[in-house]
Scaffold this motif. Structure first.
Motif, PDB file in Angstrom:
ATOM      1  N   PRO A  94     -23.906  22.257  -5.060  1.00 19.69           N
ATOM      2  CA  PRO A  94     -24.863  22.790  -6.042  1.00 19.69           C
ATOM      3  C   PRO A  94     -26.069  21.864  -6.214  1.00 19.69           C
ATOM      4  O   PRO A  94     -25.972  20.643  -6.030  1.00 19.69           O
ATOM      5  CB  PRO A  94     -24.021  22.868  -7.323  1.00 19.69           C
ATOM      6  N   ASN A  95     -27.200  22.451  -6.588  1.00 17.51           N
ATOM      7  CA  ASN A  95     -28.474  21.728  -6.634  1.00 17.51           C
ATOM      8  C   ASN A  95     -28.406  20.408  -7.400  1.00 17.51           C
ATOM      9  O   ASN A  95     -28.987  19.407  -6.980  1.00 17.51           O
ATOM     10  CB  ASN A  95     -29.550  22.611  -7.277  1.00 17.51           C
ATOM     11  N   SER A  96     -27.718  20.413  -8.515  1.00  9.40           N
ATOM     12  CA  SER A  96     -27.699  19.226  -9.369  1.00  9.40           C
ATOM     13  C   SER A  96     -26.977  18.042  -8.727  1.00  9.40           C
ATOM     14  O   SER A  96     -27.127  16.900  -9.174  1.00  9.40           O
ATOM     15  CB  SER A  96     -27.027  19.553 -10.712  1.00  9.40           C
ATOM     16  N   LEU A  97     -26.199  18.309  -7.681  1.00 13.20           N
ATOM     17  CA  LEU A  97     -25.426  17.252  -7.019  1.00 13.20           C
ATOM     18  C   LEU A  97     -26.089  16.723  -5.748  1.00 13.20           C
ATOM     19  O   LEU A  97     -25.594  15.779  -5.142  1.00 13.20           O
ATOM     20  CB  LEU A  97     -24.022  17.768  -6.677  1.00 13.20           C
ATOM     21  N   HIS A  98     -27.191  17.329  -5.347  1.00 14.45           N
ATOM     22  CA  HIS A  98     -27.829  16.932  -4.086  1.00 14.45           C
ATOM     23  C   HIS A  98     -28.261  15.476  -4.093  1.00 14.45           C
ATOM     24  O   HIS A  98     -27.976  14.724  -3.160  1.00 14.45           O
ATOM     25  CB  HIS A  98     -29.043  17.833  -3.814  1.00 14.45           C
ATOM     26  N   SER A  99     -28.967  15.080  -5.137  1.00 14.66           N
ATOM     27  CA  SER A  99     -29.487  13.713  -5.184  1.00 14.66           C
ATOM     28  C   SER A  99     -28.363  12.682  -5.225  1.00 14.66           C
ATOM     29  O   SER A  99     -28.400  11.670  -4.510  1.00 14.66           O
ATOM     30  CB  SER A  99     -30.397  13.544  -6.406  1.00 14.66           C
ATOM     31  N   ILE A 100     -27.361  12.945  -6.051  1.00 12.25           N
ATOM     32  CA  ILE A 100     -26.252  11.996  -6.219  1.00 12.25           C
ATOM     33  C   ILE A 100     -25.570  11.708  -4.889  1.00 12.25           C
ATOM     34  O   ILE A 100     -25.395  10.542  -4.491  1.00 12.25           O
ATOM     35  CB  ILE A 100     -25.218  12.546  -7.219  1.00 12.25           C
ATOM     36  N   TRP A 101     -25.200  12.769  -4.174  1.00 12.46           N
ATOM     37  CA  TRP A 101     -24.419  12.581  -2.962  1.00 12.46           C
ATOM     38  C   TRP A 101     -25.283  12.212  -1.752  1.00 12.46           C
ATOM     39  O   TRP A 101     -24.815  11.525  -0.832  1.00 12.46           O
ATOM     40  CB  TRP A 101     -23.558  13.804  -2.691  1.00 12.46           C
ATOM     41  N   ALA A 102     -26.536  12.622  -1.760  1.00 13.34           N
ATOM     42  CA  ALA A 102     -27.440  12.170  -0.697  1.00 13.34           C
ATOM     43  C   ALA A 102     -27.648  10.667  -0.787  1.00 13.34           C
ATOM     44  O   ALA A 102     -27.636   9.961   0.235  1.00 13.34           O
ATOM     45  CB  ALA A 102     -28.773  12.900  -0.790  1.00 13.34           C
ATOM     46  N   MET A 103     -27.830  10.150  -1.992  1.00 16.75           N
ATOM     47  CA  MET A 103     -28.008   8.709  -2.170  1.00 16.75           C
ATOM     48  C   MET A 103     -26.747   7.953  -1.754  1.00 16.75           C
ATOM     49  O   MET A 103     -26.823   6.899  -1.108  1.00 16.75           O
ATOM     50  CB  MET A 103     -28.365   8.401  -3.622  1.00 16.75           C
ATOM     51  N   LYS A 104     -25.579   8.491  -2.098  1.00 17.74           N
ATOM     52  CA  LYS A 104     -24.334   7.835  -1.693  1.00 17.74           C
ATOM     53  C   LYS A 104     -24.180   7.842  -0.167  1.00 17.74           C
ATOM     54  O   LYS A 104     -23.703   6.862   0.422  1.00 17.74           O
ATOM     55  CB  LYS A 104     -23.136   8.524  -2.345  1.00 17.74           C
ATOM     56  N   ALA A 105     -24.591   8.932   0.462  1.00 20.22           N
ATOM     57  CA  ALA A 105     -24.519   9.000   1.925  1.00 20.22           C
ATOM     58  C   ALA A 105     -25.456   7.974   2.560  1.00 20.22           C
ATOM     59  O   ALA A 105     -25.086   7.281   3.521  1.00 20.22           O
ATOM     60  CB  ALA A 105     -24.872  10.411   2.397  1.00 20.22           C
ATOM     61  N   LEU A 106     -26.665   7.862   2.028  1.00 24.95           N
ATOM     62  CA  LEU A 106     -27.612   6.875   2.541  1.00 24.95           C
ATOM     63  C   LEU A 106     -27.094   5.458   2.337  1.00 24.95           C
ATOM     64  O   LEU A 106     -27.259   4.589   3.209  1.00 24.95           O
ATOM     65  CB  LEU A 106     -28.968   7.051   1.853  1.00 24.95           C
ATOM     66  N   GLU A 107     -26.476   5.216   1.197  1.00 27.83           N
ATOM     67  CA  GLU A 107     -25.886   3.898   0.932  1.00 27.83           C
ATOM     68  C   GLU A 107     -24.833   3.547   1.966  1.00 27.83           C
ATOM     69  O   GLU A 107     -24.625   2.370   2.296  1.00 27.83           O
ATOM     70  CB  GLU A 107     -25.276   3.874  -0.468  1.00 27.83           C
ATOM     71  N   ASN A 108     -24.169   4.588   2.497  1.00 27.20           N
ATOM     72  CA  ASN A 108     -23.140   4.386   3.515  1.00 27.20           C
ATOM     73  C   ASN A 108     -23.689   4.528   4.932  1.00 27.20           C
ATOM     74  O   ASN A 108     -22.937   4.731   5.883  1.00 27.20           O
ATOM     75  CB  ASN A 108     -21.990   5.373   3.294  1.00 27.20           C
ATOM     76  N   ASN A 109     -25.025   4.445   5.036  1.00 29.93           N
ATOM     77  CA  ASN A 109     -25.703   4.430   6.341  1.00 29.93           C
ATOM     78  C   ASN A 109     -25.523   5.710   7.138  1.00 29.93           C
ATOM     79  O   ASN A 109     -25.393   5.675   8.378  1.00 29.93           O
ATOM     80  CB  ASN A 109     -25.246   3.214   7.161  1.00 29.93           C
ATOM     81  N   LYS A 110     -25.547   6.839   6.449  1.00 27.28           N
ATOM     82  CA  LYS A 110     -25.478   8.136   7.122  1.00 27.28           C
ATOM     83  C   LYS A 110     -26.850   8.811   7.070  1.00 27.28           C
ATOM     84  O   LYS A 110     -27.535   8.782   6.044  1.00 27.28           O
ATOM     85  CB  LYS A 110     -24.473   9.078   6.433  1.00 27.28           C
ATOM     86  N   HIS A 111     -27.223   9.448   8.160  1.00 31.51           N
ATOM     87  CA  HIS A 111     -28.362  10.353   8.122  1.00 31.51           C
ATOM     88  C   HIS A 111     -27.939  11.569   7.287  1.00 31.51           C
ATOM     89  O   HIS A 111     -26.757  11.937   7.267  1.00 31.51           O
ATOM     90  CB  HIS A 111     -28.751  10.794   9.528  1.00 31.51           C
ATOM     91  N   VAL A 112     -28.909  12.219   6.628  1.00 26.66           N
ATOM     92  CA  VAL A 112     -28.560  13.281   5.692  1.00 26.66           C
ATOM     93  C   VAL A 112     -29.381  14.540   5.940  1.00 26.66           C
ATOM     94  O   VAL A 112     -30.617  14.497   5.975  1.00 26.66           O
ATOM     95  CB  VAL A 112     -28.771  12.837   4.229  1.00 26.66           C
ATOM     96  N   LEU A 113     -28.678  15.659   6.106  1.00 32.57           N
ATOM     97  CA  LEU A 113     -29.271  16.991   6.050  1.00 32.57           C
ATOM     98  C   LEU A 113     -28.794  17.605   4.747  1.00 32.57           C
ATOM     99  O   LEU A 113     -27.603  17.841   4.562  1.00 32.57           O
ATOM    100  CB  LEU A 113     -28.820  17.845   7.237  1.00 32.57           C
ATOM    101  N   CYS A 114     -29.727  17.835   3.824  1.00 30.98           N
ATOM    102  CA  CYS A 114     -29.358  18.289   2.484  1.00 30.98           C
ATOM    103  C   CYS A 114     -29.920  19.673   2.228  1.00 30.98           C
ATOM    104  O   CYS A 114     -31.091  19.947   2.532  1.00 30.98           O
ATOM    105  CB  CYS A 114     -29.883  17.301   1.437  1.00 30.98           C
ATOM    106  N   GLU A 115     -29.096  20.525   1.655  1.00 28.13           N
ATOM    107  CA  GLU A 115     -29.577  21.856   1.307  1.00 28.13           C
ATOM    108  C   GLU A 115     -30.729  21.771   0.317  1.00 28.13           C
ATOM    109  O   GLU A 115     -30.847  20.832  -0.462  1.00 28.13           O
ATOM    110  CB  GLU A 115     -28.450  22.722   0.733  1.00 28.13           C
ATOM    111  N   LYS A 116     -31.560  22.795   0.363  1.00 30.80           N
ATOM    112  CA  LYS A 116     -32.686  22.869  -0.565  1.00 30.80           C
ATOM    113  C   LYS A 116     -32.186  23.368  -1.926  1.00 30.80           C
ATOM    114  O   LYS A 116     -31.155  24.052  -1.997  1.00 30.80           O
ATOM    115  CB  LYS A 116     -33.776  23.769   0.007  1.00 30.80           C
ATOM    116  N   PRO A 117     -32.877  23.034  -3.010  1.00 27.60           N
ATOM    117  CA  PRO A 117     -33.894  22.000  -3.084  1.00 27.60           C
ATOM    118  C   PRO A 117     -33.234  20.633  -2.979  1.00 27.60           C
ATOM    119  O   PRO A 117     -32.115  20.446  -3.448  1.00 27.60           O
ATOM    120  CB  PRO A 117     -34.517  22.208  -4.468  1.00 27.60           C
TER     121      PRO A 117
END
Length: 303
Positions: free
Chosen positions: A89-112
């Motif tokens: 869901p939209n409200s969780l995109h930023s939280i989990w994208a940042m955690k993925a980046l912290e773990n050195n993963k490239h990220v494809l995130c749904e819009k928005p």
């Protein structure tokens, strides 16, 4: 080059976004280092995680993943995974994208990609600092149909003559009538603008850059008209927005977006002083699409 992908969640959109196109991508994708060297890209559906680990286990087996993880955090900590797809869901995109980046993963995130501008800036700044790719999943921008549409605008030999472009309009309205749908949940960053409107704005910005050749051009809001959903008065069910553009005094634009309309509308229109070019269904042209061109001088329209 092997890219091992992990997916956070068993969302319905996983099919269209990732699962159904893996074979095509693996057959047709190359990483070009230079003109003489192209490396084959192979994507592996490596792992999926869900809040319910039994659901993740069944989903993994059904869709051919190499493994599954018991939690999102466990998946992100797996060093075998190169990239993560986030369909939450939209409200969780930023939280989990940042955690993925912290773990050195490239990220494809749904819009928005985030719930607001501030979050998005933080996310992209962090991805740049880490040297990682953070991509918002506007897949239509990579479809050959959109390239053909933009070529008609820019290629003088295409037979399409718009003259000086002075207006761009985008429209994405669909029927979602169930009040329990997450699109009507304010806490999950729902609403028409966040759901269909982000496509309309993205297309508007893209076409403005194509039409002007100015990569720095941005829309500036001049007027809005919003209708709130009666059962959730913090959530917009319809929104119309008028724009002007920085550095382009003669160019205006608009978007229309809705999640509460009977007849779907998915169009983009570019108008100049000599002609009008329009595309129907720019969002999912793999199902159907159409172009139409109107020559203002000859007062003739053709598809």
């Amino acid at each position: 080059k092997m890219i091992k992908v992990g997916i956070l969640g068993c969302a319905n959109i996983n099919g269209n976004a990732i699962l159904d196109c893996i074979d095509f991508v693996n057959e047709n994708s190359y990483l070009k280092d230079d003109e003489s060297n192209s490396d084959k890209i192979t994507i592996e559906l490596y792992s999926v995680a869900a809040r319910d680990k039994e659901k993740a286990k069944k989903y993994s087996k059904k869709n051919g993943f190499t493994k599954y993880h018991n939690s999102y955090d466990e998946l992100l900590s797996d060093e075998e995974i190169n990239a993560v797809y986030i369909p939450l869901p939209n409200s969780l995109h930023s939280i989990w994208a940042m955690k993925a980046l912290e773990n050195n993963k490239h990220v494809l995130c749904e819009k928005p990609i985030s719930a607001n501008h501030e979050e998005a800036e933080i996310m992209f700044d962090y991805a740049k600092k880490k040297g990682l790719i953070l991509l918002e999943a506007f897949h239509y921008k990579h479809h050959p149909v959109l390239k053909r549409f933009t070529d008609l605008i820019t290629d003088e030999s295409s037979g399409v003559n718009l003259g000086t472009v002075n207006r761009i309009e985008t429209d994405f309205r669909i029927p979602i009538f169930q009040s329990s749908d997450i699109r009507y949940n304010f806490d999950l960053a729902g609403g028409a603008l966040m759901d269909t409107g982000c496509y309309a704005i993205n297309m508007l910005r893209h076409l403005a850059k194509i039409c002007t050749g100015n990569e720095d051009i941005e829309p500036i809001v001049t007027n809005t008209k919003t209708k709130l959903f009666s059962e959730h008065d913090q959530v917009d069910q319809d929104m119309d927005v008028e724009f002007k553009f920085n550095d382009e005094d003669q160019l205006t634009g608009s978007i229309k977006c809705s999640i509460f309309t009977i007849i779907p509308h998915i169009t983009a229109k570019v108008e100049g002083d000599e002609g009008i070019l329009e595309i129907t269904n720019f969002v999912a042209p793999q199902y159907y699409y159409s172009f139409s061109y109107t020559d203002k001088k000859k007062k003739k329209k053709k598809n």
